[in-house]
Design a protein around this motif. Structure first.
Motif, PDB file in Angstrom:
ATOM      1  N   UNK A   1     -28.569 -73.349  59.297  1.00  0.00           N
ATOM      2  CA  UNK A   1     -28.120 -74.624  59.863  1.00  0.00           C
ATOM      3  C   UNK A   1     -29.226 -75.205  60.731  1.00  0.00           C
ATOM      4  N   UNK A   2     -29.239 -76.510  60.853  1.00  0.00           N
ATOM      5  CA  UNK A   2     -30.268 -77.177  61.650  1.00  0.00           C
ATOM      6  C   UNK A   2     -29.822 -77.558  63.043  1.00  0.00           C
ATOM      7  N   UNK A   3     -28.520 -77.640  63.239  1.00  0.00           N
ATOM      8  CA  UNK A   3     -28.053 -78.107  64.544  1.00  0.00           C
ATOM      9  C   UNK A   3     -28.424 -77.157  65.675  1.00  0.00           C
ATOM     10  N   UNK A   4     -28.582 -75.870  65.369  1.00  0.00           N
ATOM     11  CA  UNK A   4     -28.937 -74.918  66.424  1.00  0.00           C
ATOM     12  C   UNK A   4     -30.352 -75.171  66.940  1.00  0.00           C
ATOM     13  N   UNK A   5     -31.248 -75.529  66.042  1.00  0.00           N
ATOM     14  CA  UNK A   5     -32.613 -75.873  66.464  1.00  0.00           C
ATOM     15  C   UNK A   5     -32.604 -77.133  67.319  1.00  0.00           C
ATOM     16  N   UNK A   6     -31.786 -78.090  66.929  1.00  0.00           N
ATOM     17  CA  UNK A   6     -31.689 -79.336  67.683  1.00  0.00           C
ATOM     18  C   UNK A   6     -31.131 -79.095  69.088  1.00  0.00           C
ATOM     19  N   UNK A   7     -30.119 -78.250  69.182  1.00  0.00           N
ATOM     20  CA  UNK A   7     -29.556 -77.907  70.494  1.00  0.00           C
ATOM     21  C   UNK A   7     -30.608 -77.196  71.342  1.00  0.00           C
ATOM     22  N   UNK A   8     -31.331 -76.260  70.751  1.00  0.00           N
ATOM     23  CA  UNK A   8     -32.361 -75.519  71.484  1.00  0.00           C
ATOM     24  C   UNK A   8     -33.459 -76.449  71.988  1.00  0.00           C
ATOM     25  N   UNK A   9     -33.921 -77.350  71.133  1.00  0.00           N
ATOM     26  CA  UNK A   9     -34.982 -78.268  71.541  1.00  0.00           C
ATOM     27  C   UNK A   9     -34.521 -79.216  72.643  1.00  0.00           C
ATOM     28  N   UNK A  10     -33.308 -79.730  72.530  1.00  0.00           N
ATOM     29  CA  UNK A  10     -32.782 -80.632  73.562  1.00  0.00           C
ATOM     30  C   UNK A  10     -32.616 -79.893  74.886  1.00  0.00           C
ATOM     31  N   UNK A  11     -32.070 -78.699  74.845  1.00  0.00           N
ATOM     32  CA  UNK A  11     -31.876 -77.920  76.076  1.00  0.00           C
ATOM     33  C   UNK A  11     -33.215 -77.527  76.684  1.00  0.00           C
ATOM     34  N   UNK A  12     -34.191 -77.219  75.844  1.00  0.00           N
ATOM     35  CA  UNK A  12     -35.527 -76.884  76.351  1.00  0.00           C
ATOM     36  C   UNK A  12     -36.155 -78.084  77.051  1.00  0.00           C
ATOM     37  N   UNK A  13     -36.072 -79.261  76.437  1.00  0.00           N
ATOM     38  CA  UNK A  13     -36.611 -80.474  77.042  1.00  0.00           C
ATOM     39  C   UNK A  13     -35.980 -80.718  78.405  1.00  0.00           C
ATOM     40  N   UNK A  14     -34.660 -80.648  78.461  1.00  0.00           N
ATOM     41  CA  UNK A  14     -33.959 -80.874  79.719  1.00  0.00           C
ATOM     42  C   UNK A  14     -34.269 -79.770  80.733  1.00  0.00           C
ATOM     43  N   UNK A  15     -34.371 -78.521  80.276  1.00  0.00           N
ATOM     44  CA  UNK A  15     -34.684 -77.406  81.169  1.00  0.00           C
ATOM     45  C   UNK A  15     -36.044 -77.604  81.831  1.00  0.00           C
ATOM     46  N   UNK A  16     -37.049 -77.925  81.059  1.00  0.00           N
ATOM     47  CA  UNK A  16     -38.403 -78.068  81.596  1.00  0.00           C
ATOM     48  C   UNK A  16     -38.482 -79.222  82.588  1.00  0.00           C
TER      49      UNK A  16
END
Length: 167
Positions: A42-57
């Motif tokens: 699935x691709x949505x997990x990568x999208x969630x990870x990237x969005x959370x990483x952006x917000x985390x940083x």
């Protein structure tokens, strides 16, 4: 009282950063499980990870990182006296304020424009995804204003203290 409020806000910021880190971890584990256990990539997990990483940083840099934790190029100020350190710190703070301040209108225009785009899997509007950058810019400007008023953080040559002893 003011210090207590700041301490509570800092703890809240740390909790939000930890939440983002948890989201990244859970999405990563779900992605591995779906791909390798169920043969269902699935691709949505990568999208969630990237969005959370952006917000985390950007959230972490804006609200969690302390002035003493920042990496600075202080080779000029390190060999100067207190007066010169204050001057160099003031020039650096002014530079950050001016440059980030100049970039703020264009950044706002770009983030606002991105409302026409949505993420591929989850359909999240990209202006919402990148809004954290505007928060980051305002926080950096505020931190630099505070540094300009208070003066630069004291320099230290000592490594951070550790609660454990060396073996």
């Amino acid at each position: 009282m003011f210090d207590r409020v700041l301490s509570l806000l800092h703890r809240f910021a740390e909790a939000v950063a930890a939440l983002f880190l948890g989201v990244i971890f859970v999405a990563f584990i779900v992605q591995i499980a779906l791909r390798y256990l169920f043969n269902w990539p699935v691709g949505w997990t990568s999208e969630v990870s990237l969005a959370a990483w952006l917000w985390l940083v950007l959230w972490g840099a804006a609200f969690v990182l302390k002035d003493s934790d920042e990496i600075r190029m202080d080779f000029i100020a390190a060999n100067a006296g207190p007066r010169m350190r204050r001057a160099v710190g003031a020039i650096a703070a002014l530079g950050v304020i001016v440059l980030f301040g100049m970039s703020l209108p264009a950044s706002y225009a770009y983030v606002s424009f991105m409302k026409v785009e949505k993420s591929s899997y989850l359909g999240i509007r990209m202006d919402v995804m990148y809004a954290i950058y505007l928060v980051f810019v305002v926080a950096v400007i505020a931190r630099s204003l505070r540094q300009l008023v208070r003066g630069p953080a004291p320099l230290t040559d000592e490594p951070p203290s550790s609660s454990s002893s060396a073996l």
